[in-house]
Write an enzyme that holds these catalytic residues in place. Sequence first.
Site, short mmCIF file in Angstrom:
data_model
loop_
_atom_site.label_atom_id
_atom_site.label_comp_id
_atom_site.label_asym_id
_atom_site.label_seq_id
_atom_site.Cartn_x
_atom_site.Cartn_y
_atom_site.Cartn_z
N ARG B 22 -0.05 -2.35 16.99
CA ARG B 22 -1.04 -2.98 17.94
C ARG B 22 -0.46 -4.46 18.34
NH1 ARG B 22 -7.00 -3.99 17.70
NH2 ARG B 22 -7.24 -5.24 19.49
N PRO B 42 -6.88 8.20 -2.06
CA PRO B 42 -6.98 8.76 -3.41
C PRO B 42 -8.26 8.53 -4.45
CG PRO B 42 -5.03 7.34 -3.15
CD PRO B 42 -5.94 7.19 -1.82
N CYS B 43 -9.13 7.67 -3.76
CA CYS B 43 -10.40 7.13 -4.29
C CYS B 43 -11.22 8.26 -4.21
CB CYS B 43 -11.11 6.12 -4.02
SG CYS B 43 -9.78 4.63 -3.91
N VAL B 81 12.19 8.42 0.69
CA VAL B 81 13.48 7.42 0.86
C VAL B 81 14.16 7.38 -0.52
CG1 VAL B 81 13.63 4.92 1.02
CG2 VAL B 81 11.88 6.35 2.64
#
Lengths: 448, 448
Positions: B22, B42-43, B81
């Site tokens: 942005r 995940p909550c 990674v």
Amino acid sequence: MVRVVVIGGGAAGASAAARARRLDPSAEVTLIERGSMITHAPCGMPYAIGGLVKSQDDLMTYSPEEFEKERNIKVLIRSEVVDVDVEKRNVTVKRGGSIEKIAWDKLVIATGAKPLVPKIPGVELKGVLTMRHPDEVPSLKGHLEKAKTVAVVGGGYIGVEMSEVMLEMGKKVLLFEMFDQVLPAALDPDVAALVAEEMKARGVELHLGEKVVEFRGDDHVNKVVTEKGEYSVDEVLLAVGVRPDVDLAVRTGAKLGETGAVYVNEYMETTVPDVYAAGDVAEKVHRLTGRRVWIPLAPTANKEGQVAGGNAVRSRVLKFPGVVGTAVTKFFNLYIARTGLSEREAAQLGFKTQSALIKARTKAHYMPGGGVVHVKLVAEESTGRILGGQIVGGSQVVASYADILAVALQSGYTVSDLFFSDIGYMPDTAPVWHPLIVAARVLSRGKL
Amino acid sequence: MVRVVVIGGGAAGASAAARARRLDPSAEVTLIERGSMITHAPCGMPYAIGGLVKSQDDLMTYSPEEFEKERNIKVLIRSEVVDVDVEKRNVTVKRGGSIEKIAWDKLVIATGAKPLVPKIPGVELKGVLTMRHPDEVPSLKGHLEKAKTVAVVGGGYIGVEMSEVMLEMGKKVLLFEMFDQVLPAALDPDVAALVAEEMKARGVELHLGEKVVEFRGDDHVNKVVTEKGEYSVDEVLLAVGVRPDVDLAVRTGAKLGETGAVYVNEYMETTVPDVYAAGDVAEKVHRLTGRRVWIPLAPTANKEGQVAGGNAVRSRVLKFPGVVGTAVTKFFNLYIARTGLSEREAAQLGFKTQSALIKARTKAHYMPGGGVVHVKLVAEESTGRILGGQIVGGSQVVASYADILAVALQSGYTVSDLFFSDIGYMPDTAPVWHPLIVAARVLSRGKL
């Protein structure tokens, strides 16, 4: 032993009396109330009229007897103070047929507010109703129950709440508001339009920008006449606003402020020594602008009462810092809350503003049961300081959004301060980007 | 043209990537995620496992494809990674069978947290489950659906939420917590007792103050052994906490803080030039104490990601001010929220505290539908400064009480400041004396 007389048994008066008693066990505290109840909650009247609350007595927190017994406060109900003598330090009380004088060392005036009755032809007809005191519930209920069509004059808090109640009672409801939006004192037009949409969807016949000029009928009202038309109705609920009930305060010589309410300082002292005023009768200071305003609401009345009562027995022990204009109402399941200045108010006061109006949900997008919420945030352009917020949404929780903003406003928050506030989250209570945080981000215009 | 690589597609990583894009339309932004989804929540996992949320895919805000297309961000999913080279400024990414190197000018590490797996004998058995990433939902669901009895080890947020979900799934639930209360990191014992009471009433077999020392079974767990007994179970959910996933950060040479999470300054810069960290992997500053803490929560991750991503393309354009520890959870219709310091935490930090625990209602006493709410308020004795609040109550609205307090805490409010806050009221959204105001009054010990 100090003698404290409190006039008015509503939120402010009862708090004042209780506080004086608490801080000075030896004081002689007398609470004088015109009606039949004290610690009553006029805000609950719509729901008592509608039957959701069984009886107007439920609107009291304490009965006069409990208050006398538990607090050791002398309570006089159905007792009208007809005169105040500041020289001789007494009040004249009319009670049933008798008149008595009660002496005071400290006087707290908590006479509240009364409905504004505009000088419209026919306003004195039967069936043109106002509402203010829970004592009136049985009579209002009696009138409204037999009506088929009810005109509500005024689209403020009472008008909006009573429209819901009367629809629930099966009435046809016509609402007349002379401004071209509902809740004109509370909301900007863009936010008010969301409320109007829901009111129309639920069946309220909304007449915005339409001023009532006359009520007609022989003995009982049967017609509302506006600049635009005539409407047959069975009852009229006049809810065009309230004004402070300053008559007794004026008799003490207390100065009125520019708003017409009693001028008080932060100790709730009037300009007359030993005379305090608290609640709807008193003027307030707006914490955001420093200006004197008149925003008569119950939580303020409670706190002002507490300050006045405390200071009556222990000089200047408490200070009331003022208000930011937080207010809440609802229409069915649409909750409406606001705080600070609307964009229009801010502009009138000379602020250059920016605003954002966003649409979000009250829960995580994937959780069932969330409602849509619209948040409007208004900030000062040059500084980013938040000036106000307006929230409309389908959950009780949105009222708290205004509370969060109120605390932020009081603290001089900028849009960035709000964005970085540590507001909580779990999927069932808020989206991970809380609607207030989203509003702050949008309002930042790319800065956040 | 700056090349920004973000490792981790969760809350912090996705926010960082979006923000970098942005603020710098010419930047080349790559988001690398090990799992199959980004912008995932995940909550929401408990509710996806329980079936209230249909699919784990619903827990995403954007699909990788949408994010690529709408944001012009290169998104690599199922990509790990495996190395970071700070000298050469690249990351080594394993993707399917292939390895590639991706160059960066600015690196944002948002690798999050991972479940803590205690070194208990048998912890490697099948059926000893942990939960962290929505990708795991189908597998967790498969395991738990066929179980009759489930042991939850750990009485934190996940343990409490999963207990609800598993009761809803018809399981017998045994919860083991080595401390003698539930939610030990969040609540004081007196408030936690209210939660425990509800958990027991709903059928959770609560084993507080009971440390698990072994899991037993041949291939699959079938027994939990504690210091006090042995329990037959079909599955075990290990929810004893999380720790920051710092492996990659350590490879960059970034310093870890005293909490074990990555040390960052207010710009989310690590100690390695051009390397940022955000979200659960990063340490935070507690705004109330100035101390460095590790409180890994999604709203913080979002904001830190935004700051890191912004600063990656426009040096030091945004600052993250820290947290006050606001958190929310629920057990069925009991909502639990907290902010600031618990009384125990405050005492551990050397504060002399005062507290009040009050019981109130979420609506006016006469309105139907209100729930009971308990508010605990903790303040510093000498100054009256509010240090924290804990709220437990039968309505979603109580989560917002913590938000109101969070803003108050951040602003250095005293008990008196809170009492005089302009918090709103209408009978259906709050009592006229709001529970927070009542708590402040009680805590003032007669001063208010």
